[in-house]
Every structure is written in C-alpha cells, then in structure tokens.
Design a protein around this motif. Sequence first.
Motif, PDB file in Angstrom:
ATOM      1  N   LYS A 104     -15.521   7.048  -3.140  1.00 57.84           N
ATOM      2  CA  LYS A 104     -14.421   7.074  -4.127  1.00 57.84           C
ATOM      3  C   LYS A 104     -14.976   7.200  -5.540  1.00 57.84           C
ATOM      4  O   LYS A 104     -14.514   8.029  -6.347  1.00 57.84           O
ATOM      5  CB  LYS A 104     -13.603   5.785  -3.979  1.00 57.84           C
ATOM      6  CG  LYS A 104     -12.390   5.694  -4.882  1.00 57.84           C
ATOM      7  CD  LYS A 104     -11.658   4.370  -4.624  1.00 57.84           C
ATOM      8  CE  LYS A 104     -10.395   4.251  -5.470  1.00 57.84           C
ATOM      9  NZ  LYS A 104      -9.689   2.956  -5.205  1.00 57.84           N
ATOM     10  N   LYS A 105     -16.003   6.409  -5.836  1.00 52.06           N
ATOM     11  CA  LYS A 105     -16.626   6.444  -7.162  1.00 52.06           C
ATOM     12  C   LYS A 105     -17.353   7.759  -7.386  1.00 52.06           C
ATOM     13  O   LYS A 105     -17.268   8.364  -8.459  1.00 52.06           O
ATOM     14  CB  LYS A 105     -17.591   5.263  -7.300  1.00 52.06           C
ATOM     15  CG  LYS A 105     -18.208   5.130  -8.677  1.00 52.06           C
ATOM     16  CD  LYS A 105     -19.087   3.893  -8.760  1.00 52.06           C
ATOM     17  CE  LYS A 105     -19.693   3.751 -10.153  1.00 52.06           C
ATOM     18  NZ  LYS A 105     -20.574   2.552 -10.245  1.00 52.06           N
ATOM     19  N   MET A 106     -18.075   8.232  -6.376  1.00 57.32           N
ATOM     20  CA  MET A 106     -18.851   9.465  -6.475  1.00 57.32           C
ATOM     21  C   MET A 106     -17.951  10.663  -6.778  1.00 57.32           C
ATOM     22  O   MET A 106     -18.313  11.558  -7.548  1.00 57.32           O
ATOM     23  CB  MET A 106     -19.615   9.699  -5.158  1.00 57.32           C
ATOM     24  CG  MET A 106     -20.516  10.914  -5.144  1.00 57.32           C
ATOM     25  SD  MET A 106     -21.279  11.162  -3.501  1.00 57.32           S
ATOM     26  CE  MET A 106     -22.346   9.739  -3.397  1.00 57.32           C
ATOM     27  N   CYS A 107     -16.763  10.680  -6.157  1.00 55.83           N
ATOM     28  CA  CYS A 107     -15.847  11.813  -6.316  1.00 55.83           C
ATOM     29  C   CYS A 107     -14.892  11.646  -7.494  1.00 55.83           C
ATOM     30  O   CYS A 107     -14.136  12.567  -7.816  1.00 55.83           O
ATOM     31  CB  CYS A 107     -15.043  12.028  -5.035  1.00 55.83           C
ATOM     32  SG  CYS A 107     -16.035  12.519  -3.623  1.00 55.83           S
ATOM     33  N   GLY A 108     -14.904  10.466  -8.105  1.00 59.71           N
ATOM     34  CA  GLY A 108     -13.986  10.220  -9.198  1.00 59.71           C
ATOM     35  C   GLY A 108     -12.543  10.072  -8.740  1.00 59.71           C
ATOM     36  O   GLY A 108     -11.611  10.358  -9.495  1.00 59.71           O
ATOM     37  N   ALA A 109     -12.360   9.626  -7.494  1.00 61.76           N
ATOM     38  CA  ALA A 109     -11.008   9.454  -6.947  1.00 61.76           C
ATOM     39  C   ALA A 109     -10.433   8.106  -7.358  1.00 61.76           C
ATOM     40  O   ALA A 109     -11.172   7.179  -7.705  1.00 61.76           O
ATOM     41  CB  ALA A 109     -11.039   9.570  -5.429  1.00 61.76           C
ATOM     42  N   ASP A 110      -9.109   7.984  -7.325  1.00 60.54           N
ATOM     43  CA  ASP A 110      -8.471   6.709  -7.655  1.00 60.54           C
ATOM     44  C   ASP A 110      -7.538   6.218  -6.545  1.00 60.54           C
ATOM     45  O   ASP A 110      -6.875   5.195  -6.702  1.00 60.54           O
ATOM     46  CB  ASP A 110      -7.717   6.797  -8.976  1.00 60.54           C
ATOM     47  CG  ASP A 110      -6.718   7.947  -9.015  1.00 60.54           C
ATOM     48  OD1 ASP A 110      -6.437   8.522  -7.941  1.00 60.54           O
ATOM     49  OD2 ASP A 110      -6.236   8.286 -10.104  1.00 60.54           O
ATOM     50  N   TYR A 111      -7.496   6.956  -5.409  1.00 63.04           N
ATOM     51  CA  TYR A 111      -6.576   6.578  -4.337  1.00 63.04           C
ATOM     52  C   TYR A 111      -7.134   7.031  -2.997  1.00 63.04           C
ATOM     53  O   TYR A 111      -7.508   8.191  -2.834  1.00 63.04           O
ATOM     54  CB  TYR A 111      -5.211   7.244  -4.579  1.00 63.04           C
ATOM     55  CG  TYR A 111      -4.040   6.514  -3.970  1.00 63.04           C
ATOM     56  CD1 TYR A 111      -3.467   5.427  -4.621  1.00 63.04           C
ATOM     57  CD2 TYR A 111      -3.498   6.919  -2.758  1.00 63.04           C
ATOM     58  CE1 TYR A 111      -2.370   4.758  -4.069  1.00 63.04           C
ATOM     59  CE2 TYR A 111      -2.404   6.259  -2.204  1.00 63.04           C
ATOM     60  CZ  TYR A 111      -1.843   5.182  -2.862  1.00 63.04           C
ATOM     61  OH  TYR A 111      -0.772   4.516  -2.320  1.00 63.04           O
ATOM     62  N   LEU A 112      -7.198   6.096  -2.032  1.00 62.68           N
ATOM     63  CA  LEU A 112      -7.709   6.414  -0.696  1.00 62.68           C
ATOM     64  C   LEU A 112      -6.634   6.169   0.352  1.00 62.68           C
ATOM     65  O   LEU A 112      -5.949   5.143   0.326  1.00 62.68           O
ATOM     66  CB  LEU A 112      -8.939   5.564  -0.358  1.00 62.68           C
ATOM     67  CG  LEU A 112     -10.167   5.681  -1.256  1.00 62.68           C
ATOM     68  CD1 LEU A 112     -11.277   4.764  -0.750  1.00 62.68           C
ATOM     69  CD2 LEU A 112     -10.672   7.121  -1.339  1.00 62.68           C
ATOM     70  N   ILE A 113      -6.497   7.109   1.286  1.00 64.89           N
ATOM     71  CA  ILE A 113      -5.577   6.964   2.419  1.00 64.89           C
ATOM     72  C   ILE A 113      -6.412   7.066   3.693  1.00 64.89           C
ATOM     73  O   ILE A 113      -7.096   8.080   3.913  1.00 64.89           O
ATOM     74  CB  ILE A 113      -4.485   8.054   2.425  1.00 64.89           C
ATOM     75  CG1 ILE A 113      -3.712   8.054   1.107  1.00 64.89           C
ATOM     76  CG2 ILE A 113      -3.523   7.832   3.597  1.00 64.89           C
ATOM     77  CD1 ILE A 113      -4.094   9.165   0.178  1.00 64.89           C
ATOM     78  N   GLY A 114      -6.394   6.036   4.526  1.00 61.77           N
ATOM     79  CA  GLY A 114      -7.254   6.001   5.708  1.00 61.77           C
ATOM     80  C   GLY A 114      -6.500   6.047   7.031  1.00 61.77           C
ATOM     81  O   GLY A 114      -5.345   5.647   7.116  1.00 61.77           O
ATOM     82  N   PHE A 115      -7.220   6.534   8.067  1.00 61.60           N
ATOM     83  CA  PHE A 115      -6.673   6.617   9.425  1.00 61.60           C
ATOM     84  C   PHE A 115      -7.725   6.110  10.407  1.00 61.60           C
ATOM     85  O   PHE A 115      -8.913   6.401  10.272  1.00 61.60           O
ATOM     86  CB  PHE A 115      -6.332   8.067   9.789  1.00 61.60           C
ATOM     87  CG  PHE A 115      -5.383   8.738   8.840  1.00 61.60           C
ATOM     88  CD1 PHE A 115      -4.006   8.629   9.011  1.00 61.60           C
ATOM     89  CD2 PHE A 115      -5.867   9.481   7.770  1.00 61.60           C
ATOM     90  CE1 PHE A 115      -3.128   9.241   8.132  1.00 61.60           C
ATOM     91  CE2 PHE A 115      -4.993  10.099   6.879  1.00 61.60           C
ATOM     92  CZ  PHE A 115      -3.625   9.985   7.058  1.00 61.60           C
ATOM     93  N   GLY A 116      -7.274   5.380  11.447  1.00 56.84           N
ATOM     94  CA  GLY A 116      -8.229   4.884  12.432  1.00 56.84           C
ATOM     95  C   GLY A 116      -7.559   4.468  13.726  1.00 56.84           C
ATOM     96  O   GLY A 116      -6.335   4.520  13.859  1.00 56.84           O
TER      97      GLY A 116
END
Length: 303
Positions: free
Chosen positions: A220-232
């Motif tokens: 998230k930090k590496m890509c400069g993202a501010d929102y994560l949506i996960g699936f599992g």
Amino acid sequence: MKIFISDLDGTLLDEKGCVPEKSVEILKRLEEKGVLFTVASARTPLSAAFILEPLRLRIPAILLNGCMLYDLEKRRILWYQAVGKEKQRQVIEEEKKAGLTGLLLAVEKTSDGTETLCMELDPEAGELWEGYFDLERLEACLGIRNGFGDRDRTGAVERPMVYGLYMDREPGRLEQMAKALGRTPGLTLDFYKDIYRDSCWCLEIFSGEASKRSAALRLKKMCGADYLIGFGDGVNDLPLFEACDEAYAVSNGCEALKEAADRVIRSNLENGVALFMEEWEDHAENTDRQSLPFEHCVKGGAV
C-alpha cells in the motif's frame, strides 16, 4: 487510489489451480479501465508467475504468505523476509532426522548485483516432484536455477532462505518434522493435505516475522494507495483482512473468515472475486456500499 488484493487457491483459482477464463476476461477489462489488482498467496514465484501470466499484473504480488513482494512483469524481487541462518540450519537438521528431501527457496545476488531466487532441490527427490515444475522453463523465464549441491545442504546455508516445501505420501514424517520445528520461535508452519493431488501431504515453512497483513501494508505504501479491498477463503487470509479497508470471503471459505468479512460473495467456482469487483466498480461512487444489494453477494458478514 485503491488496490484489490485476492488470495489464489480456493479464492481466485478454480479446482484445477487456474484462473477461470471468465475471471481473466473480467479482470483484464477492469485493468484496461485502470483498476489495480494483485494477489496475496502462499504460492511461490515458481508457480504464481505462470498461473497469473494471462492477467499481466501491473503492481507487485504478495507471495510466500507475505514473505515476498515480487514484480511478476519484470520477474524480480522487490522485498523479502528470510527465516535467518540459525533457523535454516534447524530446518535442514530436521529434514535429515525425518528422512525427507524438500525444496528450499533462497535469494542470491547475480553478477550485476541484483537479487534473484535460487531453488535447492535434489534431482532425485522422488516421484512427488516429477512434473511439479519445469526446471528449464523456470530458468529461461524467471532466471531461477537449481543450485543443489551436495547432500549435506552446505550451499543452502550460505544463501538467505525464504521458503521450504516438503511433500510425502503419508502425513507421519511431515508431522514429526512440523512438531520439532514448531518449538522454534520465529517460524510459520503450514501442514496440510494437498487439495489438487491424492495421497499427498505438504509442509510449508516461512519466516514468522512476515504476514499477508504486513506485506499488504508495505505494498500500500509502495504504490501510494490509500484503500485496500481484500478477498480470501482461509484462516491464513485473516491477516490480509486486518490490513484491508473492505474484506470479502468467498462462499466456499472457512467460517472464521466469513465472520471477519464485510460480506460473503460467490465461490471461487463461480468467478466470485472477478464478478464482485466488476459490480463494486459499478457502485464505486456510492460510499455506503454496505447498504447496496450486490447481485454477487451471498450474504452480509459481520458489518
């Protein structure tokens, strides 16, 4: 900026261990629209690189249960967490005691100073390894060579180990090895029956200092993202869910993960992840998605 992150086996992949054609079609279409998608899996680059080839992921994949960020497009390691030399020695000692020969993955520096994966597997490891991967293709496509030396594994101790895999027809020897290594702090062990092959038990070994959660936050930090949506689908996806702003379990997933999920979506055999992502994007501007009647949800989760 948001990133969708999916587990592979039991979540994105079908019963043959492949990304279904319909999912590939949807994910490629979303990618063309600028949607960022990647995976978080216990798989190694040895298999993940070829399974995910049709998707052409633009951002790094989380592999080895969070022990590695790997650029699938450029075939290079961006970050890794090794188990440590003393723990490497203990793994090798216990494999000898159990009478097993496994696959070890380590990192080595090339002549130009870059870091690449090196595998260590005895060519006579046994029938379970026959056809498990194509060594020539691995070296040609990923630059991964088999650095197997003598049988005391001397070479393996010299390179930082990130992963170990042991397989056997019966669970006994692997269970013995898992119990012994379970007394070693700082190791994560996954002992299970293979879902793709009959009469095959596996023991996977990772650093206990890494997780899908920490790797997802690093990504998230590496890509400069501010929102994560996960699936599992499994317990090992709980750490991923902890890092995500929204989290969805496939209907074939375990109950613990479903309880932790915002919602339960269709199964891996129904293209659940891809279909839900497509619908999520259609409702992207609606900030109250919990109240929306998503067609591809099975039921609400804990939220």
